[in-house]
Write a protein that holds these residues in place. Structure first.
Motif, short mmCIF file in Angstrom:
data_model
loop_
_atom_site.label_atom_id
_atom_site.label_comp_id
_atom_site.label_asym_id
_atom_site.label_seq_id
_atom_site.Cartn_x
_atom_site.Cartn_y
_atom_site.Cartn_z
N MET A 1 45.34 38.31 -80.82
CA MET A 1 46.75 37.74 -80.07
C MET A 1 46.28 37.45 -78.59
N ARG A 2 45.52 38.44 -77.85
CA ARG A 2 45.14 38.46 -76.56
C ARG A 2 44.18 37.42 -76.17
N GLY A 31 55.85 33.91 -71.51
CA GLY A 31 55.23 33.90 -72.58
C GLY A 31 54.31 35.15 -72.78
N GLU A 54 59.40 36.87 -73.04
CA GLU A 54 58.69 36.81 -74.60
C GLU A 54 60.00 36.46 -75.45
N TYR A 55 59.68 35.06 -76.00
CA TYR A 55 60.67 34.67 -77.04
C TYR A 55 60.71 35.74 -78.50
N TYR A 59 57.10 40.84 -80.52
CA TYR A 59 56.28 41.25 -79.67
C TYR A 59 57.01 41.87 -78.29
N ASP A 82 64.20 32.96 -74.05
CA ASP A 82 63.38 31.53 -74.52
C ASP A 82 62.99 30.76 -73.18
N LEU A 83 61.94 30.54 -72.84
CA LEU A 83 61.80 29.77 -71.42
C LEU A 83 62.30 28.56 -71.46
N ASN A 105 50.07 32.05 -70.14
CA ASN A 105 48.93 31.99 -70.94
C ASN A 105 49.03 31.58 -72.16
N LEU A 106 48.56 30.11 -72.53
CA LEU A 106 48.68 29.52 -73.95
C LEU A 106 50.14 29.90 -74.47
N ALA A 107 51.25 29.52 -73.60
CA ALA A 107 52.64 29.64 -74.36
C ALA A 107 53.37 28.24 -74.16
N ILE A 111 55.82 24.98 -76.79
CA ILE A 111 57.40 24.76 -76.39
C ILE A 111 57.53 23.29 -76.47
C1 LIG Z 1 49.32 32.17 -78.19
S1 LIG Z 1 50.53 33.50 -77.46
C2 LIG Z 1 49.84 33.95 -75.98
C3 LIG Z 1 50.52 35.29 -75.54
C4 LIG Z 1 49.98 35.88 -74.35
N1 LIG Z 1 50.36 35.01 -73.01
C5 LIG Z 1 48.39 36.26 -74.28
O1 LIG Z 1 47.83 35.36 -73.43
O2 LIG Z 1 48.07 37.00 -75.04
C6 LIG Z 1 51.88 32.43 -77.17
C7 LIG Z 1 53.12 33.30 -76.77
O3 LIG Z 1 54.09 32.55 -76.39
C8 LIG Z 1 55.51 33.04 -76.78
N2 LIG Z 1 56.35 31.99 -76.72
C9 LIG Z 1 56.29 30.69 -77.66
N3 LIG Z 1 57.53 30.03 -77.11
C10 LIG Z 1 58.16 30.72 -76.19
C11 LIG Z 1 59.38 30.40 -75.43
N4 LIG Z 1 60.18 29.36 -75.87
N5 LIG Z 1 59.85 31.41 -74.66
C12 LIG Z 1 59.24 32.43 -74.55
N6 LIG Z 1 57.89 32.85 -74.92
C13 LIG Z 1 57.37 31.93 -75.87
C14 LIG Z 1 55.02 33.44 -78.35
O4 LIG Z 1 56.03 34.13 -78.92
C15 LIG Z 1 53.82 33.89 -77.93
O5 LIG Z 1 53.83 35.46 -77.53
#
Ligand SMILES: C[S@@+](CC[C@H](N)C(=O)[O-])C[C@H]1O[C@@H](n2cnc3c(N)ncnc32)[C@H](O)[C@@H]1O
Length: 230
Positions: A1-2, A31, A54-55, A59, A82-83, A105-107, A111
């Motif tokens: 995950m990280r 995220g 965090e959505y 988590y 939700d962002l 990071n990768l969020a 979206i």
């Molecule tokens: C690939 S994971 C990365 C998590 C963290 N940033 C990391 O580097 O380990 C993507 C994260 O974005 C969150 N996410 C996805 N869509 C989102 C939204 N609309 N609003 C907030 N968070 C969101 C997911 O639930 C997930 O925890």
């Protein structure tokens, strides 16, 4: 995950220009997943405060539990939101005020409405502050359907489309650093390590990691870091 480990947590602070451990910064992780970057950064900056958005409720709840267990709850707060919700982010701004730096990071890749996310984040930032977005982008080889089905990417954009979005919402001086080749190594190693774990718990996860590795070892995948200044 990280993704990226503690090294990334340090690099983010460097890129945001927020490294003075005596300062009282307010930093947002958009995220935040399990909150690992926030926890590492709270240790590096003992006078600063951190917010994660965090959505995924599972988590968000788990990261709150970890933060409590570490006694960091007075400095790290997680919002399950939700962002891309204007309303939710305005509510957070009412409660928390504006931020000295924001990272993700990768969020954003997950979206659909990236412009809305960028606009919402812009409105949470103080003047002259930076938004560091580490993200996937598409290129001319990207199989958008594969990216959607296997990696969960939505409405993937090219580098220049992301720059346009940033400009449209008001960011200036946007930079992009290509990290594709280091991501290739990272994803390949991660899939390899998982496949070699003795106690493999999930075939689904193994397949997912193989798909991600396949995506990145082909020409399909590309990505890196955007740094936008308000
Ligand atoms: C690939 S994971 C990365 C998590 C963290 N940033 C990391 O580097 O380990 C993507 C994260 O974005 C969150 N996410 C996805 N869509 C989102 C939204 N609309 N609003 C907030 N968070 C969101 C997911 O639930 C997930 O925890």
């Amino acid at each position: 995950m990280r993704y990226g480990g503690d090294e990334i947590a340090h690099k983010i602070l460097f890129d945001l220009g927020l490294q003075n451990k005596f300062s009282n910064y307010k930093i947002l992780n958009a995220g935040s997943g399990f909150g690992s970057d926030l926890i590492e950064q709270a240790n590096l900056l003992p006078n600063s405060n951190f917010i994660g958005i965090e959505y995924n409720k599972k988590y968000a709840d788990l990261s709150c539990k970890i933060i409590h267990a570490l006694g960091l709850e007075s400095r790290i707060k997680i919002y399950c939101a939700d962002l891309s919700s204007k309303y939710a982010l305005l509510k957070i701004r009412e409660k928390e005020g504006l931020f000295d730096g924001v990272y993700s990071n990768l969020a954003v890749l997950h979206i659909k409405n990236k412009k809305l996310v960028y606009d919402n984040i812009y409105k949470l930032m103080k003047e002259n502050c930076k938004f560091r977005n580490e993200d996937y982008v598409s290129n001319s080889f990207t199989d958008i359907k594969f990216a959607e089905d296997k990696i969960g990417c939505q409405n993937l954009k090219t580098i220049s489309e992301m720059h346009n979005i940033a400009e449209q919402v008001g960011f200036k001086n946007s930079l992009f650093e290509d990290l594709t080749s280091s991501w290739r190594e990272f994803t390949k190693n991660r899939a390899f390590n998982y496949a070699n774990m003795q106690d493999k718990k999930s075939k689904i996860k193994e397949n997912f990691l193989n798909d991600v590795a396949l995506f990145f070892t082909s020409k399909n995948g590309s990505g890196g870091v955007f740094i936008h200044t308000k």
